[in-house]
Design an enzyme around this catalytic site. Structure first.
Site, PDB file in Angstrom:
ATOM      1  N   ASP A  50      49.252  24.263  26.222  1.00  0.00           N
ATOM      2  CA  ASP A  50      48.196  24.174  25.208  1.00  0.00           C
ATOM      3  C   ASP A  50      47.803  22.731  24.925  1.00  0.00           C
ATOM      4  OD1 ASP A  50      50.505  23.338  24.003  1.00  0.00           O
ATOM      5  OD2 ASP A  50      50.339  24.613  22.234  1.00  0.00           O
TER       6      ASP A  50
ATOM      7  N   ASP B 145      46.658  19.309  20.847  1.00  0.00           N
ATOM      8  CA  ASP B 145      47.783  20.224  21.025  1.00  0.00           C
ATOM      9  C   ASP B 145      47.557  21.387  20.067  1.00  0.00           C
ATOM     10  OD1 ASP B 145      50.211  21.535  21.220  1.00  0.00           O
ATOM     11  OD2 ASP B 145      51.345  19.687  21.470  1.00  0.00           O
TER      12      ASP B 145
ATOM     13  N   HIS C  73      50.009  37.392  26.630  1.00  0.00           N
ATOM     14  CA  HIS C  73      49.497  36.235  27.358  1.00  0.00           C
ATOM     15  C   HIS C  73      48.022  36.362  27.708  1.00  0.00           C
ATOM     16  CE1 HIS C  73      53.236  33.969  27.850  1.00  0.00           C
ATOM     17  NE2 HIS C  73      53.843  35.149  27.933  1.00  0.00           N
TER      18      HIS C  73
ATOM     19  N   ASP D 242      45.478  33.431  27.044  1.00  0.00           N
ATOM     20  CA  ASP D 242      44.609  32.832  28.071  1.00  0.00           C
ATOM     21  C   ASP D 242      43.166  32.745  27.583  1.00  0.00           C
ATOM     22  OD1 ASP D 242      46.719  32.506  29.778  1.00  0.00           O
ATOM     23  OD2 ASP D 242      46.234  34.223  31.062  1.00  0.00           O
TER      24      ASP D 242
ATOM     25  N   ASN E 214      50.855  34.011  21.931  1.00  0.00           N
ATOM     26  CA  ASN E 214      51.404  34.680  23.112  1.00  0.00           C
ATOM     27  C   ASN E 214      52.453  35.718  22.736  1.00  0.00           C
ATOM     28  OD1 ASN E 214      49.928  33.463  25.175  1.00  0.00           O
ATOM     29  ND2 ASN E 214      51.308  31.717  25.319  1.00  0.00           N
TER      30      ASN E 214
END
Length: 259
Positions: A245, A202, A215, A219, A210
């Site tokens: 994530d 995680d 974003h 990504d 973000n």
């Protein structure tokens, strides 16, 4: 009987086949519909979507045959994947490669076979859409064109299966694909009495990336982390992105302990 030679690109071919995530899955109407249609259109006893694995040919869909796989070394499809176009055998008894094949001499007494190669999205030939009958026959040009069209339909469905189980951003298995592979792999480990370990990842403070950088940057971070997992773990380990994530890795047949 002549066994089909092993293709020179066999390692890549098998990797493409397994990347489809379709071997040993349950029957699906999307494929059964096409084999039923082909059986009716061509008037043959048996139609198969056959995938040529390392030591077997496994049938994703089978009309007119009650088994789900046969050995690769006696398969007709092992020969068919070696060529670009269809392999047509009007009468197996007149073909020295197959006249004494167990599938000819015994059940299902194959006398006619035509197999059109099926390609994975990367172009590797992974199997065939094949027509089988217990009586000799031929196919005209129109029928061969129709078989080619139906083979492309099967290829489309295979690609859709793969896309439904692959995370587009990272190229790893998505949650659905990973859970399917997890069930299959754990069952295999149980049969072979081998160990398995599951690792969860995680990414800390991913939301901040973000929020602060957008974003698109987020990504790229996810895609880079997916590449890092692929570089770090063995090619035999199962990698997946569960969503957001969260990532997961299944390690099989590995020893654990303190160092």
């Amino acid at each position: 009987m002549l066994k089909a030679p092993i293709p020179g690109n066999e390692a890549q071919r098998l990797a493409s086949l397994r990347a489809l995530n379709v071997l040993d899955t349950v029957p699906e109407e999307r494929f059964d519909r096409l084999t039923r249609m082909a059986r009716r259109l061509f008037g043959v006893q048996t139609v198969l979507v056959s995938l040529v694995d390392e030591n077997r040919q496994w049938f994703k869909s089978a009309q007119g045959l009650d088994v789900c796989e046969t050995p690769r070394d006696i398969s007709f499809c092992g020969h068919a994947i070696l060529q670009d176009g269809p392999l047509v055998i009007p009468d197996t008894l007149l073909d020295p490669r197959f006249a004494d094949n167990p599938l000819v001499a015994g059940e299902p007494h194959v006398r006619f076979y035509t197999g059109h190669p099926l390609a994975a999205p990367d172009g590797q030939r992974v199997g065939t859409l094949c027509l089988i009958d217990a009586s000799p026959r031929t196919l005209d040009d129109e029928e061969l064109a129709m078989l080619a069209d139906m083979a492309r339909m099967v290829e489309h469905e295979l690609a859709m299966v793969q896309l439904a189980m692959i995370d587009e951003l990272t190229g790893l298995s998505n949650r659905r694909g990973f859970e399917l592979l997890l069930d299959q792999t754990l069952a295999l480990c149980h049969r072979l009495n081998r160990s398995a370990s599951l690792l969860f990842f995680d990414l800390d403070r991913f939301k901040d990336i973000n929020d602060q950088h957008g974003h698109a940057v987020g990504d790229r971070v996810l895609a880079d982390f997916g590449k890092l997992l692929q570089q770090t773990f063995r090619s035999s380990d199962l990698l997946g992105r569960l969503g957001g994530d969260e990532f997961v890795v299944l390690l099989t047949h590995c020893r654990t302990g303190r160092t």
